[in-house]
Design a protein around this motif. Structure first.
Motif, PDB file in Angstrom:
ATOM      1  N   ASP A   1      -3.255  23.200  13.671  1.00 14.82           N
ATOM      2  CA  ASP A   1      -1.878  23.474  14.051  1.00 14.82           C
ATOM      3  C   ASP A   1      -0.962  23.020  12.918  1.00 14.82           C
ATOM      4  OD1 ASP A   1      -0.069  24.070  16.632  1.00 14.82           O
ATOM      5  OD2 ASP A   1       0.833  22.436  15.491  1.00 14.82           O
ATOM      6  N   ALA A   2       0.142  23.726  12.737  1.00 12.67           N
ATOM      7  CA  ALA A   2       1.059  23.381  11.643  1.00 12.67           C
ATOM      8  C   ALA A   2       1.487  21.924  11.692  1.00 12.67           C
ATOM      9  CB  ALA A   2       2.287  24.289  11.688  1.00 12.67           C
ATOM     10  N   GLU A   3       1.585  21.352  12.879  1.00 11.32           N
ATOM     11  CA  GLU A   3       2.021  19.960  13.011  1.00 11.32           C
ATOM     12  C   GLU A   3       0.857  18.986  13.148  1.00 11.32           C
ATOM     13  OE1 GLU A   3       5.079  18.383  12.785  1.00 11.32           O
ATOM     14  OE2 GLU A   3       5.710  20.289  11.919  1.00 11.32           O
ATOM     15  N   ASP A   4      -0.384  19.436  12.988  1.00 14.80           N
ATOM     16  CA  ASP A   4      -1.520  18.513  12.966  1.00 14.80           C
ATOM     17  C   ASP A   4      -1.462  17.656  11.707  1.00 14.80           C
ATOM     18  OD1 ASP A   4      -2.730  19.165  15.358  1.00 14.80           O
ATOM     19  OD2 ASP A   4      -4.125  20.617  14.483  1.00 14.80           O
ATOM     20  N   LEU A   5      -1.885  16.413  11.851  1.00 17.04           N
ATOM     21  CA  LEU A   5      -1.878  15.480  10.731  1.00 17.04           C
ATOM     22  C   LEU A   5      -2.875  15.915   9.662  1.00 17.04           C
ATOM     23  CD1 LEU A   5      -0.610  12.778   9.833  1.00 17.04           C
ATOM     24  CD2 LEU A   5      -2.445  11.602  11.072  1.00 17.04           C
ATOM     25  N   ALA A   6      -2.419  15.956   8.400  1.00 19.87           N
ATOM     26  CA  ALA A   6      -3.296  16.305   7.274  1.00 19.87           C
ATOM     27  C   ALA A   6      -3.763  15.051   6.542  1.00 19.87           C
ATOM     28  CB  ALA A   6      -2.572  17.231   6.297  1.00 19.87           C
ATOM     29  N   PHE A   7      -2.820  14.138   6.279  1.00 18.91           N
ATOM     30  CA  PHE A   7      -3.212  12.905   5.589  1.00 18.91           C
ATOM     31  C   PHE A   7      -2.189  11.809   5.834  1.00 18.91           C
ATOM     32  CE2 PHE A   7      -0.774  15.264   2.353  1.00 18.91           C
ATOM     33  CZ  PHE A   7       0.086  14.291   1.845  1.00 18.91           C
ATOM     34  N   ILE A   8      -2.635  10.588   5.587  1.00 21.45           N
ATOM     35  CA  ILE A   8      -1.784   9.401   5.624  1.00 21.45           C
ATOM     36  C   ILE A   8      -1.809   8.823   4.216  1.00 21.45           C
ATOM     37  CG2 ILE A   8      -1.427   7.110   6.627  1.00 21.45           C
ATOM     38  CD1 ILE A   8      -3.271   8.088   8.974  1.00 21.45           C
ATOM     39  N   LEU A   9      -0.644   8.525   3.680  1.00 21.28           N
ATOM     40  CA  LEU A   9      -0.593   7.883   2.368  1.00 21.28           C
ATOM     41  C   LEU A   9       0.331   6.680   2.468  1.00 21.28           C
ATOM     42  CD1 LEU A   9      -1.590   7.923  -0.526  1.00 21.28           C
ATOM     43  CD2 LEU A   9       0.342   9.369  -1.129  1.00 21.28           C
ATOM     44  N   TYR A  10      -0.167   5.541   2.039  1.00 21.03           N
ATOM     45  CA  TYR A  10       0.576   4.295   2.195  1.00 21.03           C
ATOM     46  C   TYR A  10       1.546   4.102   1.045  1.00 21.03           C
ATOM     47  CZ  TYR A  10      -2.174   3.231   6.229  1.00 21.03           C
ATOM     48  OH  TYR A  10      -2.712   3.292   7.492  1.00 21.03           O
ATOM     49  N   THR A  11       2.737   3.635   1.402  1.00 21.05           N
ATOM     50  CA  THR A  11       3.802   3.452   0.434  1.00 21.05           C
ATOM     51  C   THR A  11       4.441   2.097   0.644  1.00 21.05           C
ATOM     52  OG1 THR A  11       5.843   4.414  -0.450  1.00 21.05           O
ATOM     53  CG2 THR A  11       5.538   4.570   1.912  1.00 21.05           C
ATOM     54  N   SER A  12       5.019   1.546  -0.419  1.00 26.14           N
ATOM     55  CA  SER A  12       5.597   0.214  -0.343  1.00 26.14           C
ATOM     56  C   SER A  12       6.773   0.173   0.616  1.00 26.14           C
ATOM     57  CB  SER A  12       6.055  -0.239  -1.725  1.00 26.14           C
ATOM     58  OG  SER A  12       4.953  -0.454  -2.556  1.00 26.14           O
ATOM     59  N   GLY A  13       6.855  -0.927   1.335  1.00 25.13           N
ATOM     60  CA  GLY A  13       7.979  -1.142   2.242  1.00 25.13           C
ATOM     61  C   GLY A  13       8.674  -2.441   1.903  1.00 25.13           C
ATOM     62  N   THR A  14       9.933  -2.557   2.308  1.00 27.89           N
ATOM     63  CA  THR A  14      10.699  -3.750   1.963  1.00 27.89           C
ATOM     64  C   THR A  14      10.191  -4.977   2.704  1.00 27.89           C
ATOM     65  OG1 THR A  14      12.317  -3.124   3.642  1.00 27.89           O
ATOM     66  CG2 THR A  14      12.781  -2.482   1.392  1.00 27.89           C
ATOM     67  N   THR A  15       9.415  -4.806   3.765  1.00 27.50           N
ATOM     68  CA  THR A  15       8.880  -5.956   4.493  1.00 27.50           C
ATOM     69  C   THR A  15       7.604  -6.478   3.865  1.00 27.50           C
ATOM     70  OG1 THR A  15       7.576  -4.523   5.920  1.00 27.50           O
ATOM     71  CG2 THR A  15       9.788  -5.074   6.670  1.00 27.50           C
ATOM     72  N   GLY A  16       7.061  -5.778   2.882  1.00 24.80           N
ATOM     73  CA  GLY A  16       5.841  -6.230   2.228  1.00 24.80           C
ATOM     74  C   GLY A  16       4.604  -5.521   2.725  1.00 24.80           C
ATOM     75  N   LYS A  17       4.584  -5.116   3.995  1.00 26.80           N
ATOM     76  CA  LYS A  17       3.406  -4.429   4.525  1.00 26.80           C
ATOM     77  C   LYS A  17       3.513  -2.940   4.204  1.00 26.80           C
ATOM     78  CE  LYS A  17       0.841  -3.780   8.858  1.00 26.80           C
ATOM     79  NZ  LYS A  17       0.853  -2.313   8.967  1.00 26.80           N
ATOM     80  N   PRO A  18       2.507  -2.357   3.548  1.00 26.73           N
ATOM     81  CA  PRO A  18       2.583  -0.924   3.236  1.00 26.73           C
ATOM     82  C   PRO A  18       2.748  -0.081   4.494  1.00 26.73           C
ATOM     83  CG  PRO A  18       0.772  -1.967   2.061  1.00 26.73           C
ATOM     84  CD  PRO A  18       1.268  -2.966   3.060  1.00 26.73           C
ATOM     85  N   LYS A  19       3.470   1.025   4.351  1.00 27.58           N
ATOM     86  CA  LYS A  19       3.744   1.907   5.477  1.00 27.58           C
ATOM     87  C   LYS A  19       2.908   3.177   5.341  1.00 27.58           C
ATOM     88  CE  LYS A  19       8.111   2.601   4.489  1.00 27.58           C
ATOM     89  NZ  LYS A  19       8.320   2.064   3.144  1.00 27.58           N
ATOM     90  N   GLY A  20       2.277   3.588   6.427  1.00 29.60           N
ATOM     91  CA  GLY A  20       1.433   4.771   6.408  1.00 29.60           C
ATOM     92  C   GLY A  20       2.229   6.035   6.687  1.00 29.60           C
ATOM     93  N   ALA A  21       2.683   6.694   5.617  1.00 31.89           N
ATOM     94  CA  ALA A  21       3.460   7.923   5.779  1.00 31.89           C
ATOM     95  C   ALA A  21       2.544   9.053   6.253  1.00 31.89           C
ATOM     96  CB  ALA A  21       4.129   8.301   4.459  1.00 31.89           C
ATOM     97  N   MET A  22       2.933   9.703   7.346  1.00 30.62           N
ATOM     98  CA  MET A  22       2.121  10.776   7.937  1.00 30.62           C
ATOM     99  C   MET A  22       2.661  12.140   7.505  1.00 30.62           C
ATOM    100  SD  MET A  22       1.199   9.436  11.762  1.00 30.62           S
ATOM    101  CE  MET A  22       2.826   9.714  12.448  1.00 30.62           C
ATOM    102  N   HIS A  23       1.772  12.954   6.930  1.00 27.97           N
ATOM    103  CA  HIS A  23       2.149  14.307   6.521  1.00 27.97           C
ATOM    104  C   HIS A  23       1.324  15.322   7.296  1.00 27.97           C
ATOM    105  CE1 HIS A  23       4.979  13.357   3.362  1.00 27.97           C
ATOM    106  NE2 HIS A  23       4.176  12.390   2.971  1.00 27.97           N
ATOM    107  N   THR A  24       2.023  16.318   7.824  1.00 31.26           N
ATOM    108  CA  THR A  24       1.363  17.332   8.631  1.00 31.26           C
ATOM    109  C   THR A  24       1.036  18.568   7.799  1.00 31.26           C
ATOM    110  OG1 THR A  24       3.533  18.079   9.396  1.00 31.26           O
ATOM    111  CG2 THR A  24       2.358  16.502  10.793  1.00 31.26           C
ATOM    112  N   THR A  25       0.247  19.454   8.365  1.00 26.59           N
ATOM    113  CA  THR A  25      -0.406  20.502   7.583  1.00 26.59           C
ATOM    114  C   THR A  25       0.535  21.628   7.139  1.00 26.59           C
ATOM    115  OG1 THR A  25      -2.443  20.018   8.790  1.00 26.59           O
ATOM    116  CG2 THR A  25      -2.363  22.087   7.564  1.00 26.59           C
ATOM    117  N   GLY A  26       1.260  22.215   8.064  1.00 27.12           N
ATOM    118  CA  GLY A  26       2.009  23.434   7.751  1.00 27.12           C
ATOM    119  C   GLY A  26       3.186  23.232   6.825  1.00 27.12           C
ATOM    120  N   GLY A  27       4.087  22.334   7.193  1.00 30.52           N
ATOM    121  CA  GLY A  27       5.269  22.099   6.363  1.00 30.52           C
ATOM    122  C   GLY A  27       4.896  21.593   4.987  1.00 30.52           C
ATOM    123  N   TYR A  28       3.904  20.701   4.925  1.00 22.20           N
ATOM    124  CA  TYR A  28       3.453  20.179   3.635  1.00 22.20           C
ATOM    125  C   TYR A  28       2.907  21.314   2.776  1.00 22.20           C
ATOM    126  CZ  TYR A  28       0.698  17.657   0.163  1.00 22.20           C
ATOM    127  OH  TYR A  28       0.156  17.200  -1.023  1.00 22.20           O
TER     128      TYR A  28
END
Length: 653
Positions: A258-285
């Motif tokens: 589905d276009a909105e099904d999760l394709a991948f998670i990529l972790y990015t730096s956050g101001t709190t120190g704990k990396p954040k798992g950004a979720m990207h879906t299939t169709g829009g990406y």
């Protein structure tokens, strides 16, 4: 176009250092009329739907865009597959014999590995079948901890082919950083390698991966044999990549996602120190990466595209793997570094493979400026047609050097602004439209709504500085959330201005034409050699040392890396500072994050400036290391600490 030198840009006679596309470039460009910006702005969903028609859907969407507070969806009801659009569709169109991937290993005398689209599809299908045989199902998370080898691209493509979700972790990250990410996403499989080569040395990778696995849900570890070093294998858990491929069919049907099904998670730096798992879906990406790669770099069938980013970063995901392959061009995967075996390595690769599009970070360009123009002069760079920059704002000196000495004064420089969270480029000049201006990224890509606002969310006047925000309809590739933490998603990106404005946390200003100049981060996230790094992450790492009582980290400019971290360390009572302790602290950062995060300086301090409520005044520390005016320090609880630190850092402001 290999071997034919064409002038693609011309200077603006009215403005110094402004450049425009020539007629030759406009004729070859996918888009050359600036009216496209107005047309797309009038109906962004229709604009993106037109771009979506260029890729293959198993089932067409019923609605291009829909939105509610803190949630939006693109291509509702549509079904597709990222791997199918990267590989199968080109093979089915009769282009299976065309080169898809060129691997350039670090040892220059080691042979290249070159895959056609059919060969790459067969390898991806075999590995996808192997993953299924190991129990990987749609929605399962798969960790990828690989160096820059073809199997990194193959693994990503195989995971999305079967509907699983990949989480790629930069191979220079520490075991602890890998463990944090595997734990957060609940990965059940890890794909890694025995080792790899860097500056002539063998770097063992499997032992790093082994250290990371304690307490995780990882059931199987698949190991690619790259370096041939001796490694331990855990029976029942560890399997060789080449062994799991044995007997697998070169046919594996792609999962209909589905276009909105999760394709991948990529972790990015956050101001709190704990990396954040950004979720990207299939169709829009898929749609935004395909379209921006095509238009930004003016890709045609005969192009050889080289994005120098590691696959561990979003740039490697979008413009080394999915973007070029969805566009059916050859993509270069490079294992080495720009300075080994000598400072001409990158230019030798361009000449060898007749690279036409070169996309790299300003940090790399600044390194080459220091090494001198004599290095690129040794090589034939006439194949280059488009140059790109990514990761951080580029300074004028580096831009002009890149333009003159790499592009020969004839190639447009596409200075792209985007983020891990946006998934694809959002602001840049288009090759067939321009203008190309040093330090200025360009206009928002057609169909993307961006503006500059003040602290209250009101648009600022032309030329005034403010905060860069994106407004609905939000870009198709924009993240849909942070894995496992919907409240943090709202608080990180929408708290300042509400659900109708995505806050990029970048400062910017816009000229009368709509060109945007990015002025830098407005939070405690640094751009270190093009890599996003939170000061809080470095603070957290240093705090792990048993002799440290408190830490404050700020950034300061660096002429090569853009920014570097600087640490102020308060030691526990009775502990004396020493050079050996400094070395230990740097090792601590290496262990918890990796060498990218190493502080450029560590200052031992008795105290750091604090507010009356006890909050560290990082603004003052930043001014101290940068030599800037300190501003009002009358409200500090301990103003005497500033005088002491002036002597420690050698402040001359």
């Amino acid at each position: 176009m290999a071997g034919k030198v064409t002038k693609w840009v011309q200077p603006d006679p009215k403005r110094q250092n402004w450049y425009w596309p020539t007629d030759a470039l406009r004729e070859r460009a996918w888009v050359s009329d600036a009216k496209v910006y107005e047309q797309a702005a009038a109906d962004p969903p229709s604009f993106w739907a037109q771009r979506a028609e260029e890729i293959v859907w198993f089932k067409k969407w019923t609605k291009a865009y829909e939105e509610e507070p803190y949630a939006f969806r693109w291509f509702v009801g549509g079904k597709l597959n990222l791997s199918y659009n990267s590989l199968d569709r080109h093979v089915e169109a009769g282009k299976g014999g065309k080169v898809a991937l060129i691997w350039e290993p670090e040892p220059p005398d080691e042979p290249n590995r070159i895959f056609t689209y059919k060969e790459l599809l067969d390898e991806v299908a075999r590995f996808a079948g192997a993953l299924k045989a190991l129990g990987v199902r749609k929605g399962d998370r798969v960790g990828i901890y690989l160096p820059m080898i073809p199997e990194a691209v193959i693994a990503m493509q195989a995971v999305v082919r079967i509907g699983a979700v990949h989480t790629v972790v930069f191979s220079a990250f520490s075991p602890e950083a890998l463990r944090d990410r595997l734990l957060d996403c609940g990965a059940k499989i890890l794909i890694t390698a025995d080792g790899y080569f860097r500056r002539g040395k063998l770097i063992p990778l499997k032992p790093q991966a082994d250290q990371a696995l304690a307490g995780t849900q990882v059931q199987k570890v698949i190991v690619v044999r790259r370096a041939g070093n001796e490694i331990p294998l855990t029976p029942g858990r560890d399997v060789w990549y080449h062994e799991v491929l044995r007997g697998q069919s070169p046919v594996c049907q792609p999962e209909e996602m589905d276009a909105e099904d999760l394709a991948f998670i990529l972790y990015t730096s956050g101001t709190t120190g704990k990396p954040k798992g950004a979720m990207h879906t299939t169709g829009g990406y898929a749609v935004q990466v395909y379209a921006t790669c095509k238009w930004d770099f003016n890709l045609h069938d005969d192009d050889v595209h080289w994005c120098t980013a590691d696959v561990g970063w979003i740039t490697g995901h979008s413009y080394l793997n999915y973007g070029p392959l969805m566009n059916g061009v050859a993509t270069v995967v490079f294992e080495g570094t720009p300075d080994f075996p000598d400072f001409g390595r990158m230019w030798a690769v361009i000449a060898k493979h007749r690279v036409t599009v070169y996309y790299t970070a300003p940090t790399a360009i600044r390194m080459h400026v220091k090494w001198g123009e004599e290095w690129p002069k040794k090589y034939d760079l006439s194949s280059l047609r488009v140059l790109g920059t990514v990761g951080e704002p580029i300074n004028e000196e580096a831009w002009l050097w890149y333009f003159e000495h790499i592009g020969g004064g004839r190639c447009p420089i596409i200075d792209t602004w985007w983020q891990t969270e946006t998934g694809a480029t959002c602001v840049q000049a288009l090759p067939g439209i321009g203008p190309f201006i040093p330090t200025v990224a360009g206009r928002p890509f057609p169909g993307i709504q961006a503006k500059i606002v003040d602290a209250g969310g009101t648009p600022v006047k032309t030329g005034e500085g403010g905060y860069l925000v994106l407004e609905p309809p939000f870009p198709p590739a924009l993240l849909r959330g942070l894995y496992g933490d919907p409240e943090k998603y709202k608080g990180t990106y929408f708290a300042e201005f509400g659900p109708k404005l995505y806050f990029t946390r970048d400062g910017a200003r816009m000229d009368e034409m709509g060109n945007i100049r990015i002025t830098g981060r407005v939070d405690d996230v640094m751009n270190v050699a093009g890599h996003r790094l939170a000061t809080a992450e470095v603070e957290d790492a240093l705090s792990q040392h048993p002799l440290v009582s408190e830490v404050a980290v700020v950034s300061k400019p660096d002429e090569v890396k853009g920014e570097v971290p600087v640490a102020f360390v308060l030691l526990k009572k009775g502990v004396q500072p020493s050079p050996d302790l400094q070395k230990e602290l740097i090792k601590t950062v290496d262990q918890h994050i990796g060498p990218t995060a190493r502080p450029a300086a560590i200052y031992f301090a008795e105290d750091v400036p604090k507010t009356r409520s006890g909050k560290i005044m990082r603004r003052v520390l930043k001014a101290l290391v940068r030599g800037d005016p300190l501003g009002d320090i009358s409200t500090l609880r301990n103003p005497e600490s500033v005088e002491e630190l002036k002597a420690v850092v050698g402040y001359k402001g």
